[in-house]
Scaffold this motif. Structure first.
Motif, PDB file in Angstrom:
ATOM      1  N   UNK A   1       0.832  -1.301   0.078  1.00  0.00           N
ATOM      2  CA  UNK A   1      -0.031  -0.040   0.099  1.00  0.00           C
ATOM      3  C   UNK A   1       1.082   1.205   0.199  1.00  0.00           C
ATOM      4  N   UNK A   2       1.737   1.416   0.936  1.00  0.00           N
ATOM      5  CA  UNK A   2       2.488   2.411   1.065  1.00  0.00           C
ATOM      6  C   UNK A   2       3.533   2.687  -0.239  1.00  0.00           C
ATOM      7  N   UNK A   3       4.254   1.456  -0.565  1.00  0.00           N
ATOM      8  CA  UNK A   3       4.822   1.739  -1.798  1.00  0.00           C
ATOM      9  C   UNK A   3       4.169   2.089  -3.014  1.00  0.00           C
ATOM     10  N   UNK A   4       2.972   1.582  -3.099  1.00  0.00           N
ATOM     11  CA  UNK A   4       2.216   1.886  -4.054  1.00  0.00           C
ATOM     12  C   UNK A   4       1.745   3.345  -4.296  1.00  0.00           C
ATOM     13  N   UNK A   5       1.531   3.805  -2.977  1.00  0.00           N
ATOM     14  CA  UNK A   5       1.339   5.220  -3.031  1.00  0.00           C
ATOM     15  C   UNK A   5       2.236   5.975  -3.517  1.00  0.00           C
ATOM     16  N   UNK A   6       3.686   5.894  -2.664  1.00  0.00           N
ATOM     17  CA  UNK A   6       4.794   6.581  -3.277  1.00  0.00           C
ATOM     18  C   UNK A   6       5.064   6.360  -4.691  1.00  0.00           C
ATOM     19  N   UNK A   7       5.184   5.599  -5.099  1.00  0.00           N
ATOM     20  CA  UNK A   7       5.265   5.090  -6.465  1.00  0.00           C
ATOM     21  C   UNK A   7       4.142   5.947  -7.380  1.00  0.00           C
ATOM     22  N   UNK A   8       3.114   5.741  -7.073  1.00  0.00           N
ATOM     23  CA  UNK A   8       1.875   6.587  -7.758  1.00  0.00           C
ATOM     24  C   UNK A   8       2.034   8.146  -7.879  1.00  0.00           C
ATOM     25  N   UNK A   9       2.667   8.685  -6.686  1.00  0.00           N
ATOM     26  CA  UNK A   9       2.789   9.990  -6.606  1.00  0.00           C
ATOM     27  C   UNK A   9       3.999  10.390  -7.473  1.00  0.00           C
ATOM     28  N   UNK A  10       5.077   9.565  -7.444  1.00  0.00           N
ATOM     29  CA  UNK A  10       6.290   9.876  -7.886  1.00  0.00           C
ATOM     30  C   UNK A  10       6.189   9.851  -9.575  1.00  0.00           C
TER      31      UNK A  10
ATOM     32  N   UNK B   1       7.904  15.944 -16.523  1.00  0.00           N
ATOM     33  CA  UNK B   1       8.881  15.037 -17.604  1.00  0.00           C
ATOM     34  C   UNK B   1      10.065  14.893 -17.116  1.00  0.00           C
ATOM     35  N   UNK B   2      10.319  15.116 -15.756  1.00  0.00           N
ATOM     36  CA  UNK B   2      11.807  14.938 -15.063  1.00  0.00           C
ATOM     37  C   UNK B   2      12.097  13.602 -15.011  1.00  0.00           C
ATOM     38  N   UNK B   3      13.331  13.287 -15.608  1.00  0.00           N
ATOM     39  CA  UNK B   3      14.009  12.047 -15.723  1.00  0.00           C
ATOM     40  C   UNK B   3      14.127  11.374 -14.272  1.00  0.00           C
ATOM     41  N   UNK B   4      14.530  12.557 -13.374  1.00  0.00           N
ATOM     42  CA  UNK B   4      14.780  11.980 -11.984  1.00  0.00           C
ATOM     43  C   UNK B   4      13.739  11.580 -11.319  1.00  0.00           C
ATOM     44  N   UNK B   5      12.361  12.227 -11.604  1.00  0.00           N
ATOM     45  CA  UNK B   5      11.149  11.878 -11.032  1.00  0.00           C
ATOM     46  C   UNK B   5      10.677  10.456 -11.623  1.00  0.00           C
ATOM     47  N   UNK B   6      11.247  10.155 -12.877  1.00  0.00           N
ATOM     48  CA  UNK B   6      10.788   8.852 -13.394  1.00  0.00           C
ATOM     49  C   UNK B   6      11.733   7.855 -12.887  1.00  0.00           C
ATOM     50  N   UNK B   7      12.985   7.861 -12.532  1.00  0.00           N
ATOM     51  CA  UNK B   7      14.092   6.918 -11.893  1.00  0.00           C
ATOM     52  C   UNK B   7      13.383   6.926 -10.497  1.00  0.00           C
ATOM     53  N   UNK B   8      12.860   7.964  -9.805  1.00  0.00           N
ATOM     54  CA  UNK B   8      12.445   7.885  -8.261  1.00  0.00           C
ATOM     55  C   UNK B   8      11.218   6.983  -8.597  1.00  0.00           C
ATOM     56  N   UNK B   9      10.146   6.927  -9.209  1.00  0.00           N
ATOM     57  CA  UNK B   9       9.098   6.444  -9.474  1.00  0.00           C
ATOM     58  C   UNK B   9       9.751   4.730  -9.830  1.00  0.00           C
ATOM     59  N   UNK B  10      10.360   4.529 -10.506  1.00  0.00           N
ATOM     60  CA  UNK B  10      11.119   3.268 -11.155  1.00  0.00           C
ATOM     61  C   UNK B  10      11.407   2.515  -9.800  1.00  0.00           C
ATOM     62  N   UNK B  11      12.520   3.285  -9.014  1.00  0.00           N
ATOM     63  CA  UNK B  11      13.073   2.840  -7.836  1.00  0.00           C
ATOM     64  C   UNK B  11      11.987   2.209  -6.950  1.00  0.00           C
TER      65      UNK B  11
ATOM     66  N   UNK C   1      18.157   2.894  -8.217  1.00  0.00           N
ATOM     67  CA  UNK C   1      17.458   3.679  -9.246  1.00  0.00           C
ATOM     68  C   UNK C   1      17.160   4.920  -8.371  1.00  0.00           C
ATOM     69  N   UNK C   2      16.722   4.713  -7.152  1.00  0.00           N
ATOM     70  CA  UNK C   2      16.524   5.887  -6.096  1.00  0.00           C
ATOM     71  C   UNK C   2      17.709   6.947  -6.175  1.00  0.00           C
ATOM     72  N   UNK C   3      18.956   6.418  -5.789  1.00  0.00           N
ATOM     73  CA  UNK C   3      19.978   6.814  -5.600  1.00  0.00           C
ATOM     74  C   UNK C   3      20.136   7.670  -6.916  1.00  0.00           C
ATOM     75  N   UNK C   4      20.004   7.087  -8.320  1.00  0.00           N
ATOM     76  CA  UNK C   4      20.321   7.560  -9.409  1.00  0.00           C
ATOM     77  C   UNK C   4      19.533   8.897  -9.454  1.00  0.00           C
ATOM     78  N   UNK C   5      18.257   8.809  -9.130  1.00  0.00           N
ATOM     79  CA  UNK C   5      17.286   9.801  -9.217  1.00  0.00           C
ATOM     80  C   UNK C   5      17.865  11.030  -8.359  1.00  0.00           C
ATOM     81  N   UNK C   6      18.467  10.839  -7.386  1.00  0.00           N
ATOM     82  CA  UNK C   6      18.955  12.019  -6.567  1.00  0.00           C
ATOM     83  C   UNK C   6      20.226  12.811  -7.545  1.00  0.00           C
ATOM     84  N   UNK C   7      20.851  12.049  -8.421  1.00  0.00           N
ATOM     85  CA  UNK C   7      21.837  12.970  -9.174  1.00  0.00           C
ATOM     86  C   UNK C   7      21.508  13.326 -10.505  1.00  0.00           C
ATOM     87  N   UNK C   8      20.320  12.551 -11.117  1.00  0.00           N
ATOM     88  CA  UNK C   8      19.847  12.831 -12.288  1.00  0.00           C
ATOM     89  C   UNK C   8      19.220  14.331 -12.426  1.00  0.00           C
ATOM     90  N   UNK C   9      19.524  14.894 -13.506  1.00  0.00           N
ATOM     91  CA  UNK C   9      18.873  16.362 -13.574  1.00  0.00           C
ATOM     92  C   UNK C   9      17.727  16.475 -14.120  1.00  0.00           C
TER      93      UNK C   9
END
Length: 90
Positions: free
Chosen positions: A16-25, A33-43, A82-90
């Protein structure tokens, strides 16, 4: 002590919580359209998927618990990468 109900409850909360976080990301990614947010959602999606697959493998398919732990850990590592990458992606 039988911990199965507790494990099922915790895996359900993870879903439930992971799904909610993934959904909002993902929603934020679609909006910006931010690649960082895409990586965050994937992570977060991969981490959540790993927890759920591990729970299903253990409870439904009675896979060896050592293998279940390896699967869950591997997907957690991939998701956190993937989450760590999202923190460094622009």
């Amino acid at each position: 002590m039988n911990v199965t109900p507790l494990v099922i409850a915790l895996k359900t909360l993870t879903l439930v919580l992971g799904g909610v976080i993934t959904y909002f990301a993902f929603k934020a990614y679609r909006r910006t359209g931010s690649p960082a947010l895409r990586s965050l959602a994937v992570g977060f999606g991969v981490v959540t998927l790993g927890a759920i697959l591990a729970g299903l493998a253990d409870q439904v398919f009675t896979v060896n618990r050592d293998l279940v732990l390896v699967i869950e850990s591997a997907l957690t590592v991939i998701g956190f990468a993937a989450i760590a990458y999202s923190l460094y992606a622009e």
